[in-house]
Design a protein around this motif. Structure first.
Motif, PDB file in Angstrom:
ATOM      1  N   PHE A 268       0.831  -1.202   0.000  1.00 61.06           N
ATOM      2  CA  PHE A 268       0.000   0.000   0.000  1.00 61.06           C
ATOM      3  C   PHE A 268       0.873   1.262   0.000  1.00 61.06           C
ATOM      4  O   PHE A 268       0.644   2.191  -0.779  1.00 61.06           O
ATOM      5  CB  PHE A 268      -0.923   0.000   1.219  1.00 61.06           C
TER       6      PHE A 268
ATOM      7  N   THR B 154      -6.199   1.919  -1.919  1.00 60.19           N
ATOM      8  CA  THR B 154      -6.954   1.701  -0.680  1.00 60.19           C
ATOM      9  C   THR B 154      -7.891   0.505  -0.824  1.00 60.19           C
ATOM     10  O   THR B 154      -7.962  -0.346   0.068  1.00 60.19           O
ATOM     11  CB  THR B 154      -7.763   2.957  -0.317  1.00 60.19           C
TER      12      THR B 154
ATOM     13  N   GLU C 179      -7.769  -3.026   1.273  1.00 61.51           N
ATOM     14  CA  GLU C 179      -8.923  -3.548   2.005  1.00 61.51           C
ATOM     15  C   GLU C 179      -9.256  -4.980   1.591  1.00 61.51           C
ATOM     16  O   GLU C 179      -9.547  -5.824   2.437  1.00 61.51           O
ATOM     17  CB  GLU C 179     -10.136  -2.642   1.802  1.00 61.51           C
TER      18      GLU C 179
ATOM     19  N   THR D 287      -8.164  -0.964   8.673  1.00 65.18           N
ATOM     20  CA  THR D 287      -8.186  -0.679   7.246  1.00 65.18           C
ATOM     21  C   THR D 287      -8.348   0.812   7.051  1.00 65.18           C
ATOM     22  O   THR D 287      -8.962   1.504   7.857  1.00 65.18           O
ATOM     23  CB  THR D 287      -9.330  -1.424   6.543  1.00 65.18           C
ATOM     24  N   THR D 288      -7.785   1.289   5.981  1.00 63.78           N
ATOM     25  CA  THR D 288      -7.884   2.699   5.636  1.00 63.78           C
ATOM     26  C   THR D 288      -8.982   2.831   4.600  1.00 63.78           C
ATOM     27  O   THR D 288      -8.997   2.102   3.623  1.00 63.78           O
ATOM     28  CB  THR D 288      -6.558   3.206   5.047  1.00 63.78           C
ATOM     29  N   SER D 289      -9.890   3.735   4.819  1.00 66.87           N
ATOM     30  CA  SER D 289     -10.961   3.915   3.848  1.00 66.87           C
ATOM     31  C   SER D 289     -11.005   5.357   3.394  1.00 66.87           C
ATOM     32  O   SER D 289     -10.484   6.255   4.041  1.00 66.87           O
ATOM     33  CB  SER D 289     -12.305   3.514   4.462  1.00 66.87           C
TER      34      SER D 289
ATOM     35  N   SER E 274     -10.571   8.386   0.245  1.00 70.16           N
ATOM     36  CA  SER E 274      -9.471   8.786  -0.620  1.00 70.16           C
ATOM     37  C   SER E 274      -8.641   9.839   0.062  1.00 70.16           C
ATOM     38  O   SER E 274      -9.106  10.581   0.928  1.00 70.16           O
ATOM     39  CB  SER E 274     -10.022   9.330  -1.957  1.00 70.16           C
TER      40      SER E 274
END
Length: 133
Positions: free
Chosen positions: A60, A99, A103, A126-128, A130
């Motif tokens: 990532f 992203t 996920e 988790t990164t959500s 933008s």
């Protein structure tokens, strides 16, 4: 009367201890320490899970770095406002794609035997959204 209650209470406590102590001493231990094989296997499992998460995070970070570098190159070569808007839109799309990919990878890892039996007890984050910069 108070003295009588106390003495009966003490006698009951002493009797219950006297009767239960030999039973406890002859029975199985209340808590058993896991064997070193189980501890080693658990530690190895947790390390493998952490290594897999680290690989996902590194992928990532690499994708974000490439998108950022591409944004800077496009912005330096932009000749108009439309070029700058296009550069920013491409950057945003690359971040969204990275992203979403992260996920999916985390979900797959959590559904795998490594994630289901995570001995580490950690929960991945988790990164959500933008990264609008």
């Amino acid at each position: 009367m108070n003295v009588m209650r106390r003495s009966v209470g003490v006698a009951v406590a002493v009797a219950s201890l006297a009767l239960s102590t030999p039973a406890l001493a002859s029975g199985r231990p209340v808590s058993r320490v896991p064997t070193t094989v189980a501890i080693t296997r658990s530690a190895h499992h947790a390390k493998t899970y952490r290594d897999a998460m680290a690989a996902i995070d590194a992928d990532f970070a690499r994708s974000v770095a490439m998108a950022t570098k591409s944004l800077h190159v496009r912005m330096t070569h932009a000749k108009s406002a439309a070029d700058r808007i296009d550069a920013r839109n491409r950057y945003r799309m690359a971040i969204v794609k990275a992203t979403q990919h992260r996920e999916v990878e985390v979900e797959l890892l959590d559904q795998s035997p490594l994630g289901k039996n995570n001995a580490d007890g950690s929960t991945p984050t988790t990164t959500s959204g933008s990264g609008d910069n």
